[in-house]
Design a protein around this motif. Structure first.
Motif, PDB file in Angstrom:
ATOM      1  N   ARG A 190       0.843  -1.215   0.000  1.00 54.27           N
ATOM      2  CA  ARG A 190       0.000   0.000   0.000  1.00 54.27           C
ATOM      3  C   ARG A 190       0.869   1.254   0.000  1.00 54.27           C
ATOM      4  NH1 ARG A 190      -2.561  -4.463   0.304  1.00 54.27           N
ATOM      5  NH2 ARG A 190      -4.283  -4.778   1.777  1.00 54.27           N
TER       6      ARG A 190
ATOM      7  N   LYS B 151      -9.985  -3.283  -3.935  1.00 52.71           N
ATOM      8  CA  LYS B 151     -10.389  -4.423  -3.134  1.00 52.71           C
ATOM      9  C   LYS B 151     -10.086  -5.718  -3.885  1.00 52.71           C
ATOM     10  CE  LYS B 151     -15.102  -3.831  -4.812  1.00 52.71           C
ATOM     11  NZ  LYS B 151     -16.132  -2.847  -4.667  1.00 52.71           N
TER      12      LYS B 151
ATOM     13  N   SER C  20      -7.881  -5.108  -8.089  1.00 49.76           N
ATOM     14  CA  SER C  20      -6.568  -4.495  -8.259  1.00 49.76           C
ATOM     15  C   SER C  20      -5.997  -4.822  -9.632  1.00 49.76           C
ATOM     16  CB  SER C  20      -5.607  -4.980  -7.165  1.00 49.76           C
ATOM     17  OG  SER C  20      -5.987  -4.490  -5.906  1.00 49.76           O
TER      18      SER C  20
ATOM     19  N   GLN D  68      -7.507  -1.840   1.379  1.00 53.86           N
ATOM     20  CA  GLN D  68      -7.777  -2.466   0.087  1.00 53.86           C
ATOM     21  C   GLN D  68      -9.294  -2.441  -0.099  1.00 53.86           C
ATOM     22  OE1 GLN D  68      -6.476  -6.552  -0.182  1.00 53.86           O
ATOM     23  NE2 GLN D  68      -6.452  -6.523  -2.405  1.00 53.86           N
TER      24      GLN D  68
END
Length: 213
Positions: free
Chosen positions: A82, A102, A106, A177
């Motif tokens: 992240r 999520k 991605s 996420q």
């Protein structure tokens, strides 16, 4: 603008966001005014500033040592960590915390910044419209817009691949996420990155240590 009104506006529009999904209720219901500490002058809207003390230290903007093979000026996004790094010429990188897509949304791969937008308008993708026919078709740029203060539009060749690096009106989502695939940053961070990179900048988005499919 009063910080409470900024955040309440953000919460009101969150269900419409193309690159965004509402944070868990227990997070969103936290003391909203505590997330914001003021504004930074900008045009046509001031940029809401976040209390970064509420973030995990690894998601705060910082200069770090960088030993990767990418050339200076490259944007490297690590989905798993992240984090987004802008590689510098002196063996360092400017590192930012990001929110990512999520599970199942991605994207990873190689792209470039095809264009840049200031307080950009938002519109849903065709897929989002098919999943939710009642979704709003456009929202003008502003502090309640899910794309935030700036956006970098990712292209492969001359094709817009519909993934963005952009600001967010949900600062609590940094490090999470939960988006529909785009890379989101604090508004002050996307403004900083926007000023550092030109159109044409290479962008590498990797997952499990790889960006090649």
């Amino acid at each position: 603008m009063h910080t409470r009104r900024i955040l309440l506006a953000a919460l009101a529009i969150a269900p419409l966001a193309a690159c965004q999904q509402r944070a868990p209720l227990q997070v969103a219901a936290d003391d909203d005014s505590a997330w914001y500490i003021g504004t930074k002058p900008d045009k046509p809207y001031d940029v809401p500033l976040v209390d970064t003390g509420r973030l995990d230290p690894k998601y705060r903007r910082q200069v770090v040592r960088y030993t990767g093979p990418e050339r200076p000026g490259t944007i490297v996004v690590d989905i798993d960590q992240r984090q987004l790094a802008l590689v510098q010429a002196d063996g360092t990188a400017v590192q930012y915390g990001v929110g990512v897509g999520k599970l199942g949304f991605s994207w990873k791969g190689e792209a470039r910044v095809g264009r840049k937008g200031v307080w950009p308008d938002w519109s849903p993708t065709t897929t989002m419209v098919s999943l939710n026919p009642d979704i709003a078709r456009q929202r003008k740029g502003g502090v309640d817009n899910p794309l935030g203060a700036r956006a970098l539009y990712l292209y492969q060749g001359n094709r817009d691949i519909l993934f963005r690096i952009h600001g967010t009106n949900e600062p609590w989502s940094i490090g999470e996420q939960m988006s529909s695939g785009c890379i989101r940053m604090l508004n002050e961070d996307i403004v900083d990155l926007y000023e550092r990179v030109p159109v044409g900048t290479q962008v590498l988005v990797k997952r499990n240590g790889k960006y090649r499919v």
